[in-house]
Every structure is written in C-alpha cells, then in structure tokens.
Design an enzyme around this catalytic site. Sequence first.
Site, PDB file in Angstrom:
ATOM      1  N   HIS A 164      31.346  31.510  27.120  1.00  0.00           N
ATOM      2  CA  HIS A 164      32.167  30.302  27.188  1.00  0.00           C
ATOM      3  C   HIS A 164      31.656  29.592  28.438  1.00  0.00           C
ATOM      4  CE1 HIS A 164      36.439  28.335  26.961  1.00  0.00           C
ATOM      5  NE2 HIS A 164      35.737  27.689  27.896  1.00  0.00           N
ATOM      6  N   HIS A 172      36.424  25.655  23.894  1.00  0.00           N
ATOM      7  CA  HIS A 172      35.364  26.674  23.825  1.00  0.00           C
ATOM      8  C   HIS A 172      34.010  26.031  23.527  1.00  0.00           C
ATOM      9  CE1 HIS A 172      33.774  30.755  23.349  1.00  0.00           C
ATOM     10  NE2 HIS A 172      33.007  30.212  22.410  1.00  0.00           N
ATOM     11  N   THR A 229      27.135  36.605  30.779  1.00  0.00           N
ATOM     12  CA  THR A 229      27.868  37.732  30.182  1.00  0.00           C
ATOM     13  C   THR A 229      29.120  37.271  29.442  1.00  0.00           C
ATOM     14  OG1 THR A 229      29.086  38.102  32.242  1.00  0.00           O
ATOM     15  CG2 THR A 229      27.063  39.385  31.923  1.00  0.00           C
ATOM     16  N   ASN A 268      24.734  30.165  34.153  1.00  0.00           N
ATOM     17  CA  ASN A 268      23.761  31.053  33.503  1.00  0.00           C
ATOM     18  C   ASN A 268      23.790  30.779  32.003  1.00  0.00           C
ATOM     19  OD1 ASN A 268      23.130  32.358  35.950  1.00  0.00           O
ATOM     20  ND2 ASN A 268      24.934  33.667  35.746  1.00  0.00           N
ATOM     21  N   HIS A 328      29.691  28.499  38.145  1.00  0.00           N
ATOM     22  CA  HIS A 328      30.076  29.269  39.323  1.00  0.00           C
ATOM     23  C   HIS A 328      30.013  28.325  40.527  1.00  0.00           C
ATOM     24  CE1 HIS A 328      29.271  33.333  37.424  1.00  0.00           C
ATOM     25  NE2 HIS A 328      28.508  32.586  36.657  1.00  0.00           N
ATOM     26  N   GLY A 359      21.493  36.120  32.710  1.00  0.00           N
ATOM     27  CA  GLY A 359      22.661  36.774  33.293  1.00  0.00           C
ATOM     28  C   GLY A 359      23.998  36.327  32.731  1.00  0.00           C
ATOM     29  N   HIS A 372      30.645  28.093  31.730  1.00  0.00           N
ATOM     30  CA  HIS A 372      31.320  28.140  33.030  1.00  0.00           C
ATOM     31  C   HIS A 372      30.315  27.846  34.135  1.00  0.00           C
ATOM     32  CE1 HIS A 372      29.932  32.191  31.955  1.00  0.00           C
ATOM     33  NE2 HIS A 372      29.701  32.386  33.246  1.00  0.00           N
ATOM     34  N   CYS A 427      37.418  35.598  22.996  1.00  0.00           N
ATOM     35  CA  CYS A 427      36.772  35.043  24.190  1.00  0.00           C
ATOM     36  C   CYS A 427      37.701  35.205  25.395  1.00  0.00           C
ATOM     37  CB  CYS A 427      36.430  33.574  23.967  1.00  0.00           C
ATOM     38  SG  CYS A 427      35.834  32.755  25.461  1.00  0.00           S
TER      39      CYS A 427
HETATM   40  P1  5GP Z   1      28.218  35.071  33.843  1.00  0.00           P
HETATM   41  O1  5GP Z   1      27.646  36.432  34.138  1.00  0.00           O
HETATM   42  O2  5GP Z   1      28.521  34.927  32.359  1.00  0.00           O
HETATM   43  O3  5GP Z   1      27.438  33.922  34.392  1.00  0.00           O
HETATM   44  O4  5GP Z   1      29.597  35.006  34.611  1.00  0.00           O
HETATM   45  C1  5GP Z   1      30.763  35.576  34.130  1.00  0.00           C
HETATM   46  C2  5GP Z   1      31.683  35.724  35.304  1.00  0.00           C
HETATM   47  O5  5GP Z   1      32.989  35.963  34.807  1.00  0.00           O
HETATM   48  C3  5GP Z   1      31.341  36.910  36.220  1.00  0.00           C
HETATM   49  O6  5GP Z   1      31.132  36.424  37.536  1.00  0.00           O
HETATM   50  C4  5GP Z   1      32.559  37.814  36.107  1.00  0.00           C
HETATM   51  O7  5GP Z   1      32.895  38.435  37.330  1.00  0.00           O
HETATM   52  C5  5GP Z   1      33.648  36.868  35.635  1.00  0.00           C
HETATM   53  N1  5GP Z   1      34.675  37.485  34.828  1.00  0.00           N
HETATM   54  C6  5GP Z   1      34.492  38.321  33.767  1.00  0.00           C
HETATM   55  N2  5GP Z   1      35.674  38.648  33.215  1.00  0.00           N
HETATM   56  C7  5GP Z   1      36.625  38.009  33.950  1.00  0.00           C
HETATM   57  C8  5GP Z   1      38.050  37.978  33.879  1.00  0.00           C
HETATM   58  O8  5GP Z   1      38.691  38.590  33.022  1.00  0.00           O
HETATM   59  N3  5GP Z   1      38.693  37.219  34.809  1.00  0.00           N
HETATM   60  C9  5GP Z   1      38.014  36.516  35.770  1.00  0.00           C
HETATM   61  N4  5GP Z   1      38.740  35.797  36.625  1.00  0.00           N
HETATM   62  N5  5GP Z   1      36.673  36.515  35.862  1.00  0.00           N
HETATM   63  C10 5GP Z   1      35.992  37.270  34.969  1.00  0.00           C
HETATM   64 ZN    ZN Z   2      36.167  30.585  24.913  1.00  0.00          ZN
END
Ligand code: 5GP
Ligand code: ZN
Length: 114
Positions: free
Chosen positions: A98, A46, A95, A87, A102, A93, A100, A4
């Site tokens: 874990h 996690h 990706t 998300n 925004h 969306g 999070h 992760c």
């Molecule tokens: P999701 O698409 O899951 O809602 O958001 C994942 C976010 O994690 C994306 O905005 C992406 O830019 C960010 N992200 C992915 N890998 C990394 C990383 O290694 N470091 C940081 N700081 N952000 C990451």
């Molecule tokens: Zn994790």
Amino acid sequence: MSDCIFCGIVDSSIPSTTVYEDDECLAFEDLNPQAPVHVLVIPKRHVIALSDVQESDRNLLGQVMLACSRVAQQKGLPEHGYRVVTNIGKEAGQTVFHLHFHVLGGRRLTWPPG
Ligand code: 5GP
Ligand code: ZN
C-alpha cells in the site's frame, strides 16, 4: 475485510499513532522506526505502489507530498534536513503493498542508501 495492514490502519481495525490526517491522507508513526523521527504517510485509498499510479492520481499524489512536508514541519525536521523515500517492489525493500512515503529525520542520514 481487506488483508492490507495499512487499509486496516485507515479503518482503525489496526491501532497506530496518528501524526497527521486530512480527507485523502493519513500519517502515523512507523512500528519499527529507523530514525528518531520515522513517520509513514499514505493515501487513505489503497494504491499498491508509485509504479501503479495513473494520471487520475495527480491530485492525490500532490496531497500526499504536501502531507509529507507538513509532517516534517510538525516534527521540526526542516532545520537539519530529512529524507522522504518510497520503496517500490520487493527488491527495493517494499514489504507493505500500500503506497507509503517514509519521512525520516532526527539523525544524520547516509547516502547512498543500502
Ligand atoms: P516498506 O518496507 O514497505 O517500505 O515499509 C513498510 C514499513 O511499515 C516498515 O518501516 C514497517 O516498520 C512498517 N510497518 C509494518 N507493519 C506496521 C504496522 O502494523 N504498524 C505500523 N505503524 N507500521 C508498520
Ligand atoms: Zn491498503
């Protein structure tokens, strides 16, 4: 070793820029920012997504929400408004699996989201 990315950020095996930290939460700059301010706020533990939380996560979730509010304050976002979004699942969306949140701001944000 966990595969992760965000657990890797928590244990510092993957570098990131910390914005805020407490015993349960970490906030760091998004690698690919979608707004002038784009910070990710995560529980250090996690948890896959908001769809996976339990009653026992009540305090943790409260702490993560407070962390989002503090980050926004620290970045000067409340004056003009900002958005906190999570998300859940691929179609929405997500990706990184874990949990999070925004924290986005520093520009006009449109609604509805895409
Ligand atoms: P999701 O698409 O899951 O809602 O958001 C994942 C976010 O994690 C994306 O905005 C992406 O830019 C960010 N992200 C992915 N890998 C990394 C990383 O290694 N470091 C940081 N700081 N952000 C990451
Ligand atoms: Zn994790």
